[in-house]
Design an enzyme around this catalytic site. Structure first.
Site, PDB file in Angstrom:
ATOM      1  N   LYS A  26      24.987 104.284  44.036  1.00 41.73           N
ATOM      2  CA  LYS A  26      24.127 104.937  44.992  1.00 41.73           C
ATOM      3  C   LYS A  26      23.215 103.739  45.632  1.00 41.73           C
ATOM      4  CE  LYS A  26      23.552 109.600  42.893  1.00 41.73           C
ATOM      5  NZ  LYS A  26      22.469 110.495  42.407  1.00 41.73           N
TER       6      LYS A  26
ATOM      7  N   ARG B 169      30.923 110.999  31.769  1.00 42.53           N
ATOM      8  CA  ARG B 169      29.557 110.263  31.819  1.00 42.53           C
ATOM      9  C   ARG B 169      28.448 110.435  30.917  1.00 42.53           C
ATOM     10  NH1 ARG B 169      27.180 107.127  36.112  1.00 42.53           N
ATOM     11  NH2 ARG B 169      24.848 107.547  36.345  1.00 42.53           N
TER      12      ARG B 169
ATOM     13  N   HIS C 168      31.289 114.270  35.325  1.00 41.74           N
ATOM     14  CA  HIS C 168      30.162 113.929  34.975  1.00 41.74           C
ATOM     15  C   HIS C 168      29.809 114.441  33.277  1.00 41.74           C
ATOM     16  CE1 HIS C 168      26.505 112.729  36.920  1.00 41.74           C
ATOM     17  NE2 HIS C 168      25.814 113.375  36.255  1.00 41.74           N
TER      18      HIS C 168
ATOM     19  N   HIS D 105      21.364 103.833  36.926  1.00 39.67           N
ATOM     20  CA  HIS D 105      20.197 104.765  37.080  1.00 39.67           C
ATOM     21  C   HIS D 105      18.975 103.720  37.704  1.00 39.67           C
ATOM     22  CE1 HIS D 105      21.489 107.957  34.200  1.00 39.67           C
ATOM     23  NE2 HIS D 105      21.785 108.366  35.259  1.00 39.67           N
TER      24      HIS D 105
ATOM     25  N   TYR E 201      19.350 111.289  27.822  1.00 41.92           N
ATOM     26  CA  TYR E 201      20.398 111.159  26.654  1.00 41.92           C
ATOM     27  C   TYR E 201      19.808 110.750  25.079  1.00 41.92           C
ATOM     28  CZ  TYR E 201      23.132 110.705  30.587  1.00 41.92           C
ATOM     29  OH  TYR E 201      23.797 111.135  31.846  1.00 41.92           O
TER      30      TYR E 201
ATOM     31  N   ARG F 118      30.218 107.043  38.071  1.00 46.44           N
ATOM     32  CA  ARG F 118      30.157 108.520  38.772  1.00 46.44           C
ATOM     33  C   ARG F 118      31.861 108.514  39.453  1.00 46.44           C
ATOM     34  NH1 ARG F 118      25.340 105.824  40.299  1.00 46.44           N
ATOM     35  NH2 ARG F 118      23.677 106.999  39.637  1.00 46.44           N
TER      36      ARG F 118
END
Length: 289
Positions: free
Chosen positions: A164, A238, A235, A261, A270, A140
Site C-alpha cells: 500500500k 494472511r 486474507h 502494516h 493477532y 495481500r
C-alpha cells in the site's frame, strides 16, 4: 469537483483503485444527501448523514470508512477554496469493530497445502504455488498478483513486494513455497505464456497477469474441499500466517514489517487471537478455570 477529488486520491494520495472507488461512492452519496451543494456545509449536516446511514443499518466498519472519506473530502474542498472552513475537523472518528479473524490451525494448513502429484496441470501447479506463498509470506492478494518473475530472489528466498502507498518491502518465504514456485516456473508457467504475458509471475489461463478475483475463488474452492476448515479467502491465510508467527515466538514488530502494516495497531489484533486460544486451552485444561 468529483473529478478533481478522484485525481487527488489517485495521484497525490496514491490510494488503491478499490479505495478510490469506495471514496467516490461515499462522496456521491453525501452530495446526494446535501442536494448537490456544499456551500456553508457544517459538521451538523455531516453527523445527520452518518446518523441516517446508521439508522439504515450500516455497519461500524462502513461508518468508519465513510467518516474517514468525509474528512479527506472536506479537507480537500477547504484547500481548494470551495469551503470557507473544514467541518470535517470537528467530526469524531468512528471506530470499526475489532472482530477476531478466523484462522486455520497448523494441521488444517497442512491439509489445505497438500502438494499436487506428478503430472499436474499448469493451473494446478500455479494454484499450489499461490497457496504456498500466501501462507508463507502473509502478503495481500493484490501484492501477490502484482509480483513479477524478477521479484523472487531464489537464493535468499525473499520476495520484493510493492504494498500500500507503493511502499516496497522484502518478505522471506520457506523451502516448501520455493519448491512449489520452482515447479510452477519450470513446468507450468511456460505452458500458459502468451505474447502479452510480460514479466508477471502468476498467469491466468489466457496468459495474462493473474487477477485477485481468480485467486479469491480458488482459495474458497480449495478450502471447501477440506472437511472441517472454515470458509475464508486469501486474507484468511494472511491472518493465519500472522497468528502462527506470533504463536511460534515472533515479536509483534517483526510481524508488522512482514505484513506491511503502517501502524502497529493494525497488527495487534493477532495478539488477541493468540490470547483467545490460550484462554480456550486454559478453560479446557485447568481444574479451576
Amino acid at each position: 469537483m468529483l473529478a478533481a477529488f478522484e485525481r487527488h486520491l489517485r495521484f497525490e494520495r496514491d490510494l488503491s483503485a478499490h479505495t478510490v472507488r469506495a471514496y467516490l461512492g461515499d462522496v456521491r452519496a453525501l452530495l446526494e444527501f446535501l442536494g448537490g451543494r456544499i456551500e456553508g456545509l457544517e459538521v451538523g449536516r455531516l453527523r445527520e448523514w452518518l446518523a441516517e446511514m446508521h439508522g439504515a443499518g450500516a455497519s461500524r466498519a462502513t461508518l468508519a470508512r465513510r467518516t474517514a472519506c468525509v474528512r479527506t473530502f472536506t479537507a480537500f474542498c477547504h484547500r481548494n477554496g470551495w469551503l470557507s472552513h473544514d467541518p470535517g475537523l470537528l467530526l469524531g472518528s468512528a471506530k470499526a469493530g475489532r472482530e477476531l479473524p478466523a484462522v486455520l490451525d497448523q494441521e488444517q494448513v497442512r491439509e489445505v497445502l497438500d502438494p499436487v502429484g506428478a503430472g499436474a496441470e499448469p493451473k494446478e501447479l500455479r494454484d499450489q504455488a499461490v497457496l504456498e506463498l500466501l501462507y508463507a509470506t502473509g502478503v495481500r492478494v493484490s501484492e501477490l498478483c502484482g509480483l513479477d518473475v524478477d521479484d523472487v530472489d531464489r537464493d535468499r528466498r525473499v520476495l520484493r513486494v510493492l504494498g500500500k502507498g507503493r511502499k516496497e518491502r522484502s518478505v522471506p518465504f520457506g523451502v516448501p513455497a520455493l519448491r512449489a514456485l520452482d515447479r510452477w516456473c519450470v513446468h507450468g508457467r511456460p505452458l500458459l505464456m502468451r505474447e502479452g504475458s510480460g514479466a508477471a509471475l502468476f498467469l491466468g489461463v489466457r496468459g495474462g497477469r493473474l487477477d485477485p478475483g481468480t485467486v479469491r475463488r480458488m482459495v474458497h474452492a480449495r478450502l471447501r474441499e477440506v472437511e472441517g476448515v472454515p470458509d475464508m479467502g486469501p486474507h484468511g491465510l494472511r491472518h493465519t500466517a500472522a497468528t502462527h508467527l506470533l504463536e511460534g515466538g515472533a515479536d509483534l514488530r517483526s510481524v508488522q514489517e512482514l505484513l506491511g502494516h503502517a501502524s502497529l495497531n493494525s497488527t495487534q489484533i493477532y495478539t488477541h487471537v493468540s490470547i483467545e486460544r490460550l484462554r480456550a486451552a486454559y478453560r479446557q485444561a485447568h481444574p479451576r478455570a
